[in-house]
Design a protein around this motif. Structure first.
Motif, short mmCIF file in Angstrom:
data_model
loop_
_atom_site.label_atom_id
_atom_site.label_comp_id
_atom_site.label_asym_id
_atom_site.label_seq_id
_atom_site.Cartn_x
_atom_site.Cartn_y
_atom_site.Cartn_z
N PHE A 198 0.83 -1.20 0.00
CA PHE A 198 0.00 0.00 0.00
C PHE A 198 0.86 1.26 0.00
O PHE A 198 0.63 2.20 -0.77
N LEU A 199 1.89 1.29 0.85
CA LEU A 199 2.74 2.47 0.97
C LEU A 199 3.71 2.62 -0.20
O LEU A 199 4.32 3.68 -0.36
N ALA A 200 3.87 1.56 -0.99
CA ALA A 200 4.72 1.65 -2.18
C ALA A 200 4.01 2.39 -3.31
O ALA A 200 4.65 2.83 -4.27
N LYS A 201 2.69 2.53 -3.19
CA LYS A 201 1.92 3.25 -4.20
C LYS A 201 1.90 4.75 -3.88
O LYS A 201 1.88 5.14 -2.72
N ARG A 202 1.86 5.57 -4.92
CA ARG A 202 1.76 7.01 -4.70
C ARG A 202 0.44 7.34 -3.99
O ARG A 202 0.41 8.16 -3.08
N ASP A 203 -0.64 6.68 -4.40
CA ASP A 203 -1.93 6.93 -3.75
C ASP A 203 -1.93 6.48 -2.30
O ASP A 203 -2.59 7.08 -1.45
N GLY A 204 -1.19 5.42 -1.99
CA GLY A 204 -1.11 4.94 -0.61
C GLY A 204 -0.44 5.97 0.29
O GLY A 204 -0.95 6.29 1.37
N ILE A 205 0.71 6.49 -0.15
CA ILE A 205 1.40 7.53 0.62
C ILE A 205 0.52 8.76 0.76
O ILE A 205 0.44 9.38 1.84
N ASP A 206 -0.17 9.13 -0.33
CA ASP A 206 -1.03 10.31 -0.29
C ASP A 206 -2.12 10.17 0.77
O ASP A 206 -2.39 11.11 1.52
N LYS A 207 -2.74 8.99 0.85
CA LYS A 207 -3.83 8.80 1.82
C LYS A 207 -3.30 8.79 3.25
O LYS A 207 -3.96 9.26 4.18
N LEU A 208 -2.09 8.25 3.46
CA LEU A 208 -1.49 8.28 4.79
C LEU A 208 -1.21 9.71 5.22
O LEU A 208 -1.58 10.14 6.33
N VAL A 209 -0.57 10.50 4.34
CA VAL A 209 -0.22 11.88 4.69
C VAL A 209 -1.48 12.74 4.79
O VAL A 209 -1.55 13.66 5.61
N LYS A 210 -2.50 12.41 4.00
CA LYS A 210 -3.77 13.13 4.11
C LYS A 210 -4.40 12.88 5.48
O LYS A 210 -5.00 13.79 6.08
N THR A 211 -4.27 11.66 5.98
CA THR A 211 -4.76 11.36 7.33
C THR A 211 -4.02 12.21 8.36
O THR A 211 -4.64 12.80 9.25
N PHE A 212 -2.68 12.30 8.22
CA PHE A 212 -1.90 13.17 9.11
C PHE A 212 -2.41 14.61 9.05
O PHE A 212 -2.59 15.28 10.07
N GLN A 213 -2.63 15.10 7.82
CA GLN A 213 -3.02 16.49 7.60
C GLN A 213 -4.31 16.84 8.34
O GLN A 213 -4.38 17.86 9.04
N TYR A 214 -5.32 15.98 8.21
CA TYR A 214 -6.62 16.34 8.78
C TYR A 214 -6.77 15.93 10.24
O TYR A 214 -7.56 16.54 10.96
N VAL A 215 -5.99 14.96 10.69
CA VAL A 215 -5.92 14.70 12.13
C VAL A 215 -5.27 15.90 12.81
O VAL A 215 -5.74 16.36 13.87
N ALA A 216 -4.21 16.44 12.20
CA ALA A 216 -3.53 17.62 12.76
C ALA A 216 -4.46 18.83 12.77
O ALA A 216 -4.46 19.62 13.73
N GLU A 271 0.03 20.13 9.98
CA GLU A 271 -1.00 20.18 8.95
C GLU A 271 -0.48 20.82 7.66
O GLU A 271 -0.66 20.28 6.56
N VAL A 272 0.18 21.98 7.80
CA VAL A 272 0.70 22.70 6.63
C VAL A 272 1.77 21.88 5.91
O VAL A 272 1.76 21.76 4.67
N ALA A 273 2.68 21.29 6.68
CA ALA A 273 3.75 20.48 6.08
C ALA A 273 3.17 19.27 5.34
O ALA A 273 3.64 18.91 4.25
N SER A 274 2.15 18.65 5.92
CA SER A 274 1.52 17.49 5.27
C SER A 274 0.86 17.90 3.96
O SER A 274 0.97 17.21 2.94
N GLY A 275 0.16 19.04 3.98
CA GLY A 275 -0.50 19.53 2.77
C GLY A 275 0.50 19.82 1.66
O GLY A 275 0.28 19.46 0.49
N LEU A 276 1.62 20.46 2.00
CA LEU A 276 2.64 20.76 1.00
C LEU A 276 3.30 19.49 0.49
O LEU A 276 3.62 19.38 -0.71
N SER A 277 3.51 18.52 1.38
CA SER A 277 4.11 17.25 0.97
C SER A 277 3.22 16.53 -0.03
O SER A 277 3.69 15.98 -1.04
N ARG A 278 1.91 16.55 0.22
CA ARG A 278 0.98 15.90 -0.70
C ARG A 278 1.02 16.55 -2.08
O ARG A 278 0.92 15.86 -3.10
N LYS A 279 1.18 17.86 -2.12
CA LYS A 279 1.25 18.55 -3.41
C LYS A 279 2.51 18.13 -4.17
O LYS A 279 2.49 17.97 -5.39
#
Length: 226
Positions: free
Chosen positions: A12-30, A52-60
């Motif tokens: 799951f984490l090897a996929k770009r979408d997998g990493i995106d969903k993990l970091v998105k979880t961090f972003q909105y939990v924060a 939150e801000v760092a997670s959002g920028l990382s996702r971009k």
């Protein structure tokens, strides 16, 4: 050899979408954590805000080049009927606008481009995003209706259960996946509307936080290895 939970997490984490969903979880939990403690613990709130801000920028950054996905989808599999092809063009065009201008938003937010263009890039990106999501939702609703009709037909015909059980399971699985897609798209549409047309409901921190988590967790479900 079947995959255990750790194996599936690695895939799951090897996929770009997998990493995106993990970091998105961090972003909105924060985001929700910042809202929860901002009145009583301002220092902690500031740390959560930075997370939150760092997670959002990382996702971009992770989404660099993602605008090609919609183009390739139209090139390779535009749809089986003229109506679906038309809706797919509208949906993927909106998504391509979203991801393309999101690149400029990211560059302006990190200071590589003039920060003054960030607001305009954010609006254009969010407009394309919301436009695309409306048509993705319509497409999924059409397919769900078709699958429910097929499911009803299979359950009422005279074929042996052994022959239909596999088809029924496959159709039910597709319906669940499309329902998850609708949930994610509706949640992301709320987030996009908060940027396009600010209002008390969409811009409420709790609404944004819950919408972000719904979208992230629906993505987890859809991308988790079977």
């Amino acid at each position: 050899m079947s995959l255990d939970t750790v194996d599936k997490l690695v895939v799951f984490l090897a996929k770009r979408d997998g990493i995106d969903k993990l970091v998105k979880t961090f972003q909105y939990v924060a985001k929700l954590a910042c809202w929860h403690v901002e009145a009583t613990r301002p220092e902690a709130a500031e740390r959560f805000k930075k997370w939150e801000v760092a997670s959002g920028l990382s996702r971009k950054a992770f989404r660099t080049g993602r605008s090609l996905t919609g183009f390739n989808a139209l090139r390779r599999n535009p749809g089986a009927t003229p109506a679906i092809r038309f809706l797919a063009v509208l949906a993927n065009s909106g998504e391509m606008v979203y991801f393309f201008f999101d690149h400029f938003l990211w560059l302006s937010r990190i200071g590589a481009l003039d920060p003054k263009i960030a607001k305009k890039m954010s609006f254009i990106s969010a407009f394309g995003e919301s436009f695309g999501y409306v048509f993705f939702i319509i497409i999924d609703c059409i397919f769900i209706r078709q699958r429910l009709t097929s499911l009803k037909r299979l359950k009422t015909n005279d074929e042996p259960k052994e022959e239909t059980s596999g088809k029924i399971s496959e159709i039910q699985g597709d319906i669940v996946m499309r329902m998850m897609g609708i949930s994610a798209n509706v949640a992301d549409l709320i987030i996009a509307l908060a940027e396009i047309q600010p209002n008390p409901f969409c811009n409420n921190t709790v609404t944004l936080g819950i919408s972000g988590l719904v979208s992230a967790w629906a993505g987890w479900y859809r991308n988790w290895p079977s």
